[in-house]
Design an enzyme around this catalytic site. Structure first.
Site, mmCIF file in Angstrom:
data_model
loop_
_atom_site.group_PDB
_atom_site.id
_atom_site.type_symbol
_atom_site.label_atom_id
_atom_site.label_comp_id
_atom_site.label_asym_id
_atom_site.label_seq_id
_atom_site.Cartn_x
_atom_site.Cartn_y
_atom_site.Cartn_z
ATOM 1 N N ARG A 74 0.797 -1.318 0.083
ATOM 2 C CA ARG A 74 0.001 -0.164 -0.084
ATOM 3 C C ARG A 74 1.055 1.270 -0.019
ATOM 4 O O ARG A 74 0.677 2.285 -0.529
ATOM 5 C CB ARG A 74 -0.982 -0.192 1.248
ATOM 6 N N HIS B 69 0.160 4.493 -2.620
ATOM 7 C CA HIS B 69 -0.094 5.878 -2.170
ATOM 8 C C HIS B 69 1.142 6.610 -2.464
ATOM 9 O O HIS B 69 0.941 7.946 -2.401
ATOM 10 C CB HIS B 69 -0.197 5.620 -0.678
ATOM 11 N N HIS C 8 -6.218 -5.626 -2.790
ATOM 12 C CA HIS C 8 -7.199 -5.804 -1.579
ATOM 13 C C HIS C 8 -7.479 -7.266 -1.054
ATOM 14 O O HIS C 8 -8.565 -7.728 -0.008
ATOM 15 C CB HIS C 8 -8.613 -5.017 -1.800
ATOM 16 N N ASN D 190 -4.017 8.641 4.378
ATOM 17 C CA ASN D 190 -2.993 7.758 5.095
ATOM 18 C C ASN D 190 -3.064 8.167 6.622
ATOM 19 O O ASN D 190 -2.500 7.182 7.269
ATOM 20 C CB ASN D 190 -1.580 8.602 4.843
#
Length: 315
Positions: free
Chosen positions: A59, A63, A190, A91
């Site tokens: 992740r 991001h 996911h 975040n």
């Protein structure tokens, strides 16, 4: 003749200028031949210690790349001259693994000081995390350099929230040069990891395109008020194994987030979700290709940026 020579020389210069700006799988083969094995060993240890860390490292790369490109900006702490991305809405109290990145960086620095960028570490760690949890491998392109600033506002605007509609997801990924098929494949990340109650509360209490028993099972750990930080697995079947169960969940209306279920909700991406739910090999192949493409979003190369010695701050 002189003009021809100049033209030839300029063309050669232009070619090498472009070539030097490209990422390469062999970027560290001479300058730090043990870089990849050093990162892999550290990632394996971190994931063995806590399987959830694999999802967290993956992740971080996502991001990072969605905010001004894959430049390590997400790792920067706040300074007097800029506010970093760690407190951005997508975040804050959510993105984690910074201490693991610090550990990886220190081990790489011990082998090759001031050579390997934090942005490249994130890219390699993402791949190694997926592999450690049973997912596909891919050849990571290398040569990114680290940014010297970060953008709180871009983190807030460009990282798609869990409330996103299908059209918003398609748009957010398209803005980064990723097509709809790649968006659906990348959403398969996911299949590992967890989400906070605050991210899925509205779905389990208000939405109708959700399996009733699935929603009920989540309510005890995610009350209508309170418990915002209580966690639930994004993939209820195999939360720490990288597989295609995420898509099987969507077909059964068991997507945890609103944005997850949007991929299978009578829209244009239903058929792709169905395909992935029945073929893990197809998903794995598409995911690996999409990760390479995502990792190439607007990297700093050549003399741009720097190689941070501490991923949390500029040199």
């Amino acid at each position: 003749m002189a003009s021809l020579a100049f033209s030839f020389t300029f063309s050669i210069f232009f070619f090498f200028a472009i070539a030097s700006a490209q990422l390469s799988s062999t970027f560290y083969s001479s300058s730090c031949p043990n870089a990849l094995s050093t990162i892999q060993t550290a990632v394996k240890a971190a994931v063995a210690n806590e399987k959830r860390m694999g999802a967290s490292l993956l992740r971080l790369h996502f991001h990072d790349c969605f905010v001004n490109g894959c430049d390590g900006s997400i790792l920067l702490d706040d300074t007097s001259s800029f506010t970093g991305e760690k407190t951005a809405l997508p975040n804050a109290n959510s993105v984690r693994g910074f201490d693991v990145v610090d550990t990886i960086k220190s081990k790489v620095e011990a082998v090759c000081p001031k050579v390997v960028s934090c942005a490249d570490i994130l890219a390699v760690a993402a791949r190694d995390s997926v592999v450690a949890l049973g997912g596909p491998s891919w050849t990571v392109q290398l040569g990114r350099r680290d940014s010297t600033t970060a953008s709180l506002s871009t983190a807030n605007s460009d990282i798609p929230p869990p409330t996103s509609s299908l059209s918003a997801l398609i748009s957010a990924f398209s803005n980064k040069g990723l097509n709809t098929n790649e968006m659906v494949a990348l959403s398969g990340s996911h299949t590992i990891g967890q989400a906070r109650c605050t991210s899925f509360r509205a779905r389990i209490y208000n939405e109708t395109n959700i399996n009733t028993s699935f929603a009920t099972s989540l309510k005890s750990n995610c009350p209508s008020t309170g418990g915002d930080n209580n966690l639930a697995p994004l993939d209820t079947l195999t939360a720490t194994v990288f597989d295609n169960n995420y898509y099987k969940n969507l077909v059964g209306n068991k997507g945890l987030l609103h944005s997850d279920q949007q991929l299978y909700n009578g829209g244009s991406t239903d058929s792709q979700v169905t395909s992935y739910s029945t073929s893990s090999s197809t998903f794995f192949s598409d995911f690996a290709s999409a990760m390479v493409k995502m990792g190439s979003i607007s990297p700093l190369t050549g003399s741009s940026g720097e190689i941070r010695t501490n991923c949390r701050k500029t040199n």
